[in-house]
Design a protein around this motif. Structure first.
Motif, PDB file in Angstrom:
ATOM      1  N   ASP A   8      -1.012  -3.867  12.062  1.00  0.00           N
ATOM      2  CA  ASP A   8       0.279  -3.420  11.563  1.00  0.00           C
ATOM      3  C   ASP A   8       1.163  -4.590  11.230  1.00  0.00           C
ATOM      4  OD1 ASP A   8      -0.146  -0.668  11.841  1.00  0.00           O
ATOM      5  OD2 ASP A   8       0.013  -0.927  14.003  1.00  0.00           O
ATOM      6  N   LEU A   9       1.754  -4.496  10.100  1.00  0.00           N
ATOM      7  CA  LEU A   9       2.709  -5.518   9.711  1.00  0.00           C
ATOM      8  C   LEU A   9       4.080  -5.072  10.177  1.00  0.00           C
ATOM      9  CD1 LEU A   9       1.091  -5.783   6.325  1.00  0.00           C
ATOM     10  CD2 LEU A   9       1.537  -7.803   7.662  1.00  0.00           C
ATOM     11  N   VAL A  10       4.844  -6.014  10.619  1.00  0.00           N
ATOM     12  CA  VAL A  10       6.136  -5.678  11.179  1.00  0.00           C
ATOM     13  C   VAL A  10       7.223  -6.172  10.242  1.00  0.00           C
ATOM     14  CG1 VAL A  10       7.671  -6.026  13.130  1.00  0.00           C
ATOM     15  CG2 VAL A  10       5.209  -5.906  13.485  1.00  0.00           C
ATOM     16  N   SER A  11       8.126  -5.316   9.921  1.00  0.00           N
ATOM     17  CA  SER A  11       9.234  -5.735   9.091  1.00  0.00           C
ATOM     18  C   SER A  11      10.492  -5.039   9.577  1.00  0.00           C
ATOM     19  CB  SER A  11       8.967  -5.361   7.641  1.00  0.00           C
ATOM     20  OG  SER A  11      10.175  -5.393   6.919  1.00  0.00           O
ATOM     21  N   ASP A  12      11.585  -5.751   9.567  1.00  0.00           N
ATOM     22  CA  ASP A  12      12.839  -5.135   9.995  1.00  0.00           C
ATOM     23  C   ASP A  12      13.485  -4.355   8.868  1.00  0.00           C
ATOM     24  OD1 ASP A  12      12.576  -6.146  12.500  1.00  0.00           O
ATOM     25  OD2 ASP A  12      13.567  -8.024  11.985  1.00  0.00           O
ATOM     26  N   ASP A  13      13.033  -4.635   7.668  1.00  0.00           N
ATOM     27  CA  ASP A  13      13.645  -3.996   6.519  1.00  0.00           C
ATOM     28  C   ASP A  13      12.929  -2.686   6.256  1.00  0.00           C
ATOM     29  OD1 ASP A  13      14.422  -3.164   4.048  1.00  0.00           O
ATOM     30  OD2 ASP A  13      14.495  -5.169   3.197  1.00  0.00           O
ATOM     31  N   CYS A  14      13.652  -1.571   6.391  1.00  0.00           N
ATOM     32  CA  CYS A  14      12.976  -0.286   6.328  1.00  0.00           C
ATOM     33  C   CYS A  14      12.587   0.135   4.920  1.00  0.00           C
ATOM     34  CB  CYS A  14      13.798   0.790   7.014  1.00  0.00           C
ATOM     35  SG  CYS A  14      15.367   1.021   6.201  1.00  0.00           S
ATOM     36  N   SER A  15      13.008  -0.611   3.905  1.00  0.00           N
ATOM     37  CA  SER A  15      12.598  -0.210   2.572  1.00  0.00           C
ATOM     38  C   SER A  15      11.246  -0.812   2.183  1.00  0.00           C
ATOM     39  CB  SER A  15      13.667  -0.593   1.551  1.00  0.00           C
ATOM     40  OG  SER A  15      13.816  -1.979   1.514  1.00  0.00           O
ATOM     41  N   PHE A  16      10.628  -1.536   3.104  1.00  0.00           N
ATOM     42  CA  PHE A  16       9.298  -2.065   2.873  1.00  0.00           C
ATOM     43  C   PHE A  16       8.315  -1.423   3.835  1.00  0.00           C
ATOM     44  CE2 PHE A  16      11.966  -5.531   1.527  1.00  0.00           C
ATOM     45  CZ  PHE A  16      11.313  -6.058   0.426  1.00  0.00           C
ATOM     46  N   VAL A  17       7.139  -1.135   3.348  1.00  0.00           N
ATOM     47  CA  VAL A  17       6.061  -0.853   4.294  1.00  0.00           C
ATOM     48  C   VAL A  17       4.875  -1.737   3.930  1.00  0.00           C
ATOM     49  CG1 VAL A  17       6.711   1.520   4.875  1.00  0.00           C
ATOM     50  CG2 VAL A  17       5.163   1.107   2.961  1.00  0.00           C
ATOM     51  N   TYR A  18       4.148  -2.126   4.956  1.00  0.00           N
ATOM     52  CA  TYR A  18       3.000  -2.974   4.739  1.00  0.00           C
ATOM     53  C   TYR A  18       1.789  -2.398   5.443  1.00  0.00           C
ATOM     54  CZ  TYR A  18       6.698  -6.363   3.992  1.00  0.00           C
ATOM     55  OH  TYR A  18       7.808  -6.996   3.558  1.00  0.00           O
ATOM     56  N   GLY A  19       0.645  -2.749   4.919  1.00  0.00           N
ATOM     57  CA  GLY A  19      -0.577  -2.415   5.632  1.00  0.00           C
ATOM     58  C   GLY A  19      -1.567  -3.538   5.428  1.00  0.00           C
ATOM     59  N   PHE A  20      -2.448  -3.688   6.395  1.00  0.00           N
ATOM     60  CA  PHE A  20      -3.424  -4.765   6.320  1.00  0.00           C
ATOM     61  C   PHE A  20      -4.768  -4.226   6.747  1.00  0.00           C
ATOM     62  CE2 PHE A  20      -5.658  -8.247   8.522  1.00  0.00           C
ATOM     63  CZ  PHE A  20      -5.707  -9.178   7.488  1.00  0.00           C
ATOM     64  N   GLY A  21      -5.800  -4.576   6.022  1.00  0.00           N
ATOM     65  CA  GLY A  21      -7.115  -4.081   6.424  1.00  0.00           C
ATOM     66  C   GLY A  21      -8.239  -4.840   5.755  1.00  0.00           C
ATOM     67  N   TYR A  22      -9.433  -4.461   6.115  1.00  0.00           N
ATOM     68  CA  TYR A  22     -10.624  -5.138   5.625  1.00  0.00           C
ATOM     69  C   TYR A  22     -11.306  -4.302   4.552  1.00  0.00           C
ATOM     70  CZ  TYR A  22     -15.281  -7.239   5.699  1.00  0.00           C
ATOM     71  OH  TYR A  22     -16.465  -7.845   5.350  1.00  0.00           O
ATOM     72  N   ASP A  23     -11.578  -4.945   3.434  1.00  0.00           N
ATOM     73  CA  ASP A  23     -12.280  -4.302   2.342  1.00  0.00           C
ATOM     74  C   ASP A  23     -13.748  -4.673   2.463  1.00  0.00           C
ATOM     75  OD1 ASP A  23     -13.497  -3.660  -0.039  1.00  0.00           O
ATOM     76  OD2 ASP A  23     -12.133  -4.835  -1.309  1.00  0.00           O
ATOM     77  N   GLU A  24     -14.518  -3.738   2.984  1.00  0.00           N
ATOM     78  CA  GLU A  24     -15.921  -4.013   3.275  1.00  0.00           C
ATOM     79  C   GLU A  24     -16.718  -4.247   1.994  1.00  0.00           C
ATOM     80  OE1 GLU A  24     -17.539  -1.027   5.825  1.00  0.00           O
ATOM     81  OE2 GLU A  24     -19.509  -1.986   5.902  1.00  0.00           O
ATOM     82  N   TYR A  25     -16.380  -3.508   0.970  1.00  0.00           N
ATOM     83  CA  TYR A  25     -17.123  -3.592  -0.286  1.00  0.00           C
ATOM     84  C   TYR A  25     -17.030  -4.992  -0.898  1.00  0.00           C
ATOM     85  CZ  TYR A  25     -18.731  -2.323  -4.953  1.00  0.00           C
ATOM     86  OH  TYR A  25     -19.412  -2.262  -6.134  1.00  0.00           O
ATOM     87  N   ASN A  26     -15.831  -5.560  -0.881  1.00  0.00           N
ATOM     88  CA  ASN A  26     -15.641  -6.889  -1.464  1.00  0.00           C
ATOM     89  C   ASN A  26     -15.604  -7.997  -0.417  1.00  0.00           C
ATOM     90  OD1 ASN A  26     -15.226  -6.062  -4.290  1.00  0.00           O
ATOM     91  ND2 ASN A  26     -13.436  -5.017  -3.457  1.00  0.00           N
TER      92      ASN A  26
END
Lengths: 159, 273
Positions: B89-107
């Motif tokens: 999970d990415l953490v941001s104090d600014d609520c107008s942003f959302v982030y996600g992080f993950g692994y792309d197995e295919y690439n």
């Protein structure tokens, strides 16, 4: 007071409250083995002075949180690790030998921070490591994750 | 200059990021063996799980100003070339942003997806950017999710990042009803948005939180009848993408005033025991 002796035969007096941050010495005191001078055959006086400086500053870790001296302690830590690379290694070895957990954390993190962006060549030089990989083996590692070897942050300086 | 014993080299290296470690496998045979060993990977995971590391490489690539975001370092199994199975999970104090992080197995790549909502008087403006660690570059996406707002946290399941999405502004987003929510996903391999069909919750209205139970996508539906009575249902999608596989695992009854403690963003962890 507890007396510590470095491997170059210098003696240092340290308050018990400070020195028991070392698990090793704490155990010695509890076992009644610290009645006279404790010899430290692996630590020279220059390094021991640094370690004692740290122990004295961190003597009241718990209190610092109450009195708002945390920032002060943080600043001290930052200054403390601001030392030469070889000196840092000596302190890590000493902290490991004396088993001072917090000091180990601090110094290992500092070492990691310094290595982080270094080039492979710089790391070898900093740690005096001879490369024994063949060119093919090296290329294989690079091919596995080429992105790890690229980027503007890669730092080839040795310090 | 002392030569450091292996245990101390391990202590230092286990504090480095995956990127640095992959690079330092090239230092020598012994470093290659150490960094590749399962024991080291485990140590690294233990240490990095307690730390939050700023992924500075990413930071400058999003052109949004003053964005501070931090992500848990991805030790995991990437050193052994296994796919990463844990969402970060990415953490941001600014609520107008959302982030996600993950692994792309295919690439075989790590990706960060950043969605920014700007609220203008006449129209909502959504910008989606996706960063690839492999190419170390960031690109804008034309395809945007069909919702007015994505709600944190982000959960990574089955190669996709998931958020709850708000479909309309008819209700206050924090007190919204389930009919106004959906679960949106982005597939990290083809970078396409999709929707996950939700379970049949029943008639009551509630708010939703996404979780991961084991390796399955899970929904916590929080129903508050009044200020003294509420309950939370834990739903799990046993088979990803199959609506019928949604199963209600637990119902947790709690007093109404417990809810705010129970659902602060991202602090409730569900573990299978």
């Amino acid at each position: 007071m507890v007396k510590l002796k470095s491997n170059d035969d210098k003696e240092f007096e340290v308050e018990e409250a400070a020195v028991i941050q070392s698990e090793m010495i704490k155990n010695m005191i509890e076992d009644g083995c610290a009645t006279s001078v404790i010899p430290l055959p692996n630590i020279d006086s220059k390094t021991l002075i640094k370690v004692i400086e740290y122990l004295n500053k961190h003597i009241n870790m718990g209190k610092a949180a109450e009195t708002g001296e945390e920032d002060d302690l943080k600043e001290f830590d930052e200054q403390f690790v601001n030392m030469g690379w070889e000196e840092l290694f000596d302190v890590i070895m000493a902290a490991n030998y004396l088993n001072i957990h917090e000091l180990m954390e601090l110094c290992c993190q500092s070492a990691a921070d310094r290595l982080k962006n270094k080039s492979v060549r710089a790391v070898r030089e900093m740690l005096k490591i001879t490369n024994d990989l063949t060119e093919e083996e090296e290329q294989e590692i690079i091919n596995d994750a080429p992105w790890a070897f690229e980027g503007p942050e890669i730092d080839d300086t040795v310090n | 200059m002392p030569t450091l014993p292996t245990e101390l080299v391990t202590e230092i290296l286990s504090r480095l990021t995956v990127k640095s470690l992959l690079k330092f496998k090239c230092v020598s045979k012994s470093w290659r063996a150490l960094i590749s060993s399962p024991e080291f990977v485990k140590t690294h995971l233990t240490i990095s799980a307690h730390q939050r590391v700023v992924l500075t490489e990413v930071r400058d690539l999003f052109s949004f100003r003053d964005v501070q975001y931090i992500l848990k370092d991805c030790s995991l199994n990437s050193l052994r070339n296994d796919p990463v199975t844990e969402a970060l999970d990415l953490v941001s104090d600014d609520c107008s942003f959302v982030y996600g992080f993950g692994y792309d197995e295919y690439n075989d790549d790590y990706k960060v997806v950043c969605v920014r909502h700007r609220f203008l008087i006449l129209e909502d403006h959504v910008v989606v950017k996706i960063y690839s660690l492999k190419s170390n570059s960031c690109s804008s996406m034309d395809d945007i999710p069909d919702v007015v707002r994505l709600i944190k946290p982000c959960k990574f399941v089955n190669g996709k990042l998931h958020w709850t999405g708000v479909l309309s502004w008819a209700n206050n987003i924090y007190g919204g009803f389930h009919k106004d929510w959906n679960i949106v996903s982005i597939d990290l391999a083809d970078e396409k948005w999709g929707e996950v069909e939700q379970p049949r919750y029943g008639e009551e209205d509630f708010s939703l939180n996404l979780e991961v139970l084991g390796s399955d996508l899970s929904v916590l539906s929080n129903c508050m009848k009044n200020y003294t009575e509420s309950h939370t249902e834990v739903w799990v999608m046993r088979e990803y993408g199959v609506k019928e596989s949604w199963t209600k695992m637990y119902t947790i009854k709690n007093r109404g005033d417990v809810i705010s403690l129970f659902f602060p963003q991202n602090t409730l962890h569900v573990e299978q025991r």
